[in-house]
Scaffold this active site. Structure first.
Site, mmCIF file in Angstrom:
data_model
loop_
_atom_site.group_PDB
_atom_site.id
_atom_site.type_symbol
_atom_site.label_atom_id
_atom_site.label_comp_id
_atom_site.label_asym_id
_atom_site.label_seq_id
_atom_site.Cartn_x
_atom_site.Cartn_y
_atom_site.Cartn_z
ATOM 1 N N LYS A 34 0.838 -1.194 0.000
ATOM 2 C CA LYS A 34 0.000 0.000 0.000
ATOM 3 C C LYS A 34 0.876 1.248 0.000
ATOM 4 C CE LYS A 34 -0.409 0.051 5.056
ATOM 5 N NZ LYS A 34 -1.318 0.146 6.208
ATOM 6 N N TYR A 46 16.849 31.615 3.929
ATOM 7 C CA TYR A 46 15.746 32.409 4.468
ATOM 8 C C TYR A 46 15.994 32.709 5.947
ATOM 9 C CZ TYR A 46 13.039 31.342 0.269
ATOM 10 O OH TYR A 46 12.604 31.243 -1.024
#
Length: 831
Positions: A499, A725
């Site tokens: 999955k 940043y």
């Protein structure tokens, strides 16, 4: 060299069961799925912890095999025209036959063992020697108990030298390999921690590996490994009377036959100077990492021992290329899948790669691009007749031959029914015409000798994607599966969880490998995942854990089996099953035994039973539940309570139904910690991918995924400057920083900025600095002087475990794996 069956019987001390047969045997096989010339193949029914080869005799017989080596009597009248040789142990019989075949030849044999570098040293020796002689060496890393035997069988009259590597995982194995290889020259590459779990100590492991050389006149090794040197001296002291043994040692520290006096790396190359036989000599290699330097020196020693002159050695060493030891499978242009296998160019490796091509069931078209096969020692007509036959049997639709020999032999391929063929005299000619050929929605195998530089073709066919790559090792996946099978025994069924894009690893490719390995069941989360697997040719039973009622009709159309966890979903499925007029359709009943997520509680069983008994449209394939804390010893009493509820509920259902569905409760942690709860089947999830939360199989499992990226830019940063940043993480000293091409949009968590994690560059940690950006991040490489733009950075892999990344992120490995973005290219490798 072919042998008659009677000769094989004598070599393995077997007895004929039934009527002997008379044919020529050219190939040996242990896997009914990998058979080439069936009429001339002997099949060995080998027993392992999980599989009994006798179960596959029928499949091999149907493929055309007529000689079988068995260890249990069979009703031979079921196999018309077949011969059976009965032995005590089929693996030993295979090894005895391989050893006897090897003894038919008096050519020198080089045997290689050690912890790491065996395959690279073997391939580099082959590269350095094959220009002027015909050599034989193991295909790929066929260095196991079976692999060495199959490799030794390939020695032929045309060979002037054989190179065989040998690996072991537990005491006693090397003795059998020594009887097969009987090396004239030995190379012990190094000693490390690889494959240590089967040995009591490092010294025991060295002694076991050295048993390969008990009859070897010359052994090459690095005496700088103290334990190895001591063991070599002990072996030398035990040399039997009348035997001359030479220890050809090399060292960077002193007192060796080849004394390394200087190693200087610059511009991706390394110059190595050494003193040998009183003369200062030097070579250069196109590598700068320590492992490559060590491997190259072993090769250098072997070339000196074989008598090559210094000038020729220098040229051959500088021409060494990086050894790609794996087949790589990746996405190509226009919806194609490309299998790049330029690692070997011989018939054995061609058969292996053709098997992988044939397994690409999602494609109706399959193309093979093959170069001339060099140094084969056979007439072109005979060689390419066999190649054309192999390709035709694998349902290849298009063949592209590159090279003068293939061009001369084109009529052989054009006579094959249903096979379109094109021919080019050189790689350059193909590249110039490639735009006119067209590749779309097909599987493509690239198989070329290195001199044809097929990497140019691979680059042309490769889908343009992000520079960050997740490599999935399908061989490691199979080995992890085998490790769990050894734990659960041969009779228990195994369900594999694929999955969530196989935990980020790629659903179809993983499922295909699991199907090939003989897994019993697959499980996906949603219907679309199951449909995609069916469209890709997966035929195993597939359970869907979170079925949507709106997709029940598609589930039935694609033969997917729903998990049923409440009456609403059960009644909805019955309505669709009734409308589609199906009966006895397999469903899986989920019980809530204490996790309280999904499932029927014990109190809800009566209405469930009433509904099931009145619904002939359905048949319960399995009853299962989920352990909430199987990995936690503190929760063992709760796990026991869950098991008790499960047993009571399952028994009530079985009694009412009148038959016994499969019962399963254990996940990966449950498999390892609660063997008493294995029942009929177990569900293997994260452990399949190399992560063990219990630590029980830590030394046996291999992490199958390696996430790597590249250095986009390097900057020299003055003292006092911040990064990225926020202009953060300023330092009062100058720094060298690298911007690497991975960010949180690729699945690298933002939480790992500001030095909370590191990547590996040239094997050394480079800590993050500043914040993690969307598409990139920065790392400190001040201490890694050799780092250059374009170099690889390992984000996680065997040397930097996924569990460590998860710990730094304060999460679990599941989240890291499933969070890897789909824009990150997946490459599938097979060793």
């Amino acid at each position: 060299m072919a042998h008659v069956p009677e000769t094989l019987r004598q070599w393995c001390h077997g007895t004929w069961q039934g009527t002997p047969i008379d044919t020529s045997i050219e190939e040996l096989a242990t896997d009914s799925r990998h058979i080439n010339e069936a009429a001339h193949t002997a099949f060995f029914a080998i027993r392992t912890a999980r599989r009994d080869g006798h179960q596959f005799i029928q499949a091999a017989y149907q493929a055309g095999v007529r000689l079988f080596i068995i260890s249990e009597p069979l009703p031979t009248d079921h196999f018309l025209g077949a011969g059976f040789i009965l032995v005590k142990n089929t693996l030993q019989a295979l090894q005895q036959i391989a050893a006897a075949h090897r003894q038919q030849f008096s050519i020198p044999v080089i045997g290689i063992t050690g912890s790491n570098g065996k395959t690279i040293v073997k391939e580099w020796l082959f590269s350095a020697l094959s220009e002027d002689r015909r050599l034989m060496r193991n295909p790929r890393s066929y260095n196991s108990q079976i692999g060495v035997a199959l490799s030794a069988w390939l020695i032929s009259e045309e060979d002037s030298l054989a190179i065989l590597e040998a690996g072991i995982s537990q005491p006693g194995e090397m003795e059998a390999l020594e009887r097969i290889i009987r090396p004239d020259i030995g190379i012990f590459t190094n000693i490390g921690e690889a494959h240590s779990e089967g040995f009591l100590s490092q010294r025991q492991k060295i002694t076991e590996k050295l048993s390969l050389f008990v009859h070897t006149p010359v052994i090459i090794y690095c005496r700088d490994y103290t334990s190895l040197h001591e063991a070599m001296l002990q072996l030398h002291a035990q040399t039997r009377e009348g035997m001359k043994r030479r220890l050809f040692s090399w060292s960077a520290k002193g007192d060796a036959e080849l004394l390394v006096t200087e190693k200087k790396s610059e511009g991706g190359k390394t110059r190595i100077q050494a003193l040998y036989a009183g003369i200062e000599r030097s070579i250069s290699i196109p590598f700068h990492d320590a492992a490559s330097v060590e491997n190259a020196i072993h090769v250098w020693c072997a070339l000196l021992l074989l008598g090559l002159d210094d000038q020729l050695i220098a040229a051959r060493m500088m021409a060494l290329q990086s050894v790609e030891m794996r087949m790589q499978t990746h996405r190509g242009i226009n919806g194609c899948t490309v299998i790049n296998d330029a690692y070997n160019s011989d018939l054995t490796s061609l058969a292996i790669s053709l098997d992988l091509l044939e397994s690409q069931h999602q494609y109706h078209r399959r193309s093979v691009i093959l170069s001339d096969m060099l140094q084969m020692g056979r007439p072109d007509g005979e060689l390419y007749e066999e190649v054309a036959s192999m390709i035709a049997r694998r349902k290849v639709t298009r063949f592209i031959g590159i090279g003068p020999a293939l061009t001369r032999s084109k009529q052989i391929f054009r006579q094959q029914p249903g096979l379109k063929s094109l021919f080019f005299k050189s790689t350059e000619a193909f590249l110039n015409a490639c735009h006119r050929i067209g590749f779309e929605d097909e599987a493509i195998l690239l198989k070329g000798a290195r001199s044809f530089e097929f990497e140019q073709i691979d680059a042309l066919l490769k889908e343009e994607v992000h520079q960050t790559v997740l490599s999935i090792n399908l061989t490691a996946l199979a080995q992890n599966l085998a490790a769990f099978r050894n734990r659960i025994g041969p009779d228990l069924k195994l369900m594999a969880m694929v999955k969530a894009f196989s935990y980020g690893s790629g659903s179809h490719e993983i499922a295909s490998a699991l199907q090939f390995a003989g897994t019993d069941y697959l499980t996906v989360a949603y219907t679309d995942e199951g449909v995609a697997l069916r469209q890709g040719g997966i035929t195993l039973p597939i359970m869907v854990m979170s079925p949507e009622a709106s997709a029940f009709d598609r589930m039935i159309a694609w033969k997917l089996e729903p998990e049923i966890y409440n009456l609403r979903s059960l009644e909805a499925f019955i309505r669709i099953a009734t409308a589609l007029r199906v009966s006895a359709y397999p469903v899986h009943i989920k019980l809530d035994t204490g996790m309280h997520r999904l499932g029927f509680t014990h109190a809800e069983l009566d209405p469930l039973i009433t509904t099931l008994l009145s619904s002939p449209q359905l048949r319960v394939a399995s009853i299962f539940s989920h352990l909430a804390a199987a990995e936690d010893p503190k929760m063992d009493s709760f796990s026991a309570t869950q098991a008790e509820v499960f047993i009571q509920s399952a028994q009530k259902l079985e009694t009412a139904l009148g038959y016994t569905p499969i019962r399963h409760l254990c996940n990966t942690a449950g498999i390892l910690r609660h063997p008493e709860l294995h029942f009929d089947m177990v569900r293997l999830g994260l452990g399949l991918y190399g992560v063990d939360s219990t630590g029980i199989l830590h030394h046996e499992l291999q992490q199958i995924g390696t996430l790597r990226t590249v250095i986009a830019q390097i900057k020299e940063l003055p003292a006092g400057e911040g990064i990225g940043y926020g202009h953060s993480d300023a330092r009062n000293t100058p720094r060298r920083i690298a911007t690497i091409s991975i960010g949180y949009a690729d699945g690298y968590p933002r939480a790992l900025g500001h030095g909370r994690a590191h990547v590996l560059i040239h094997g050394q940690p480079a800590p993050t600095i500043g914040v993690i950006c969307m598409d990139m991040c920065m790392v400190d490489i001040t201490a890694i002087s050799e780092a250059q733009e374009g170099d690889t950075a390992i984000v996680f892999g065997p040397e930097l475990p996924l569990s460590q990344l998860a710990a730094w992120s304060d999460t679990i490995p599941y989240e890291i794996m499933t969070g890897i973005s789909q824009r990150v290219k997946r490459v599938y490798v097979t060793e």
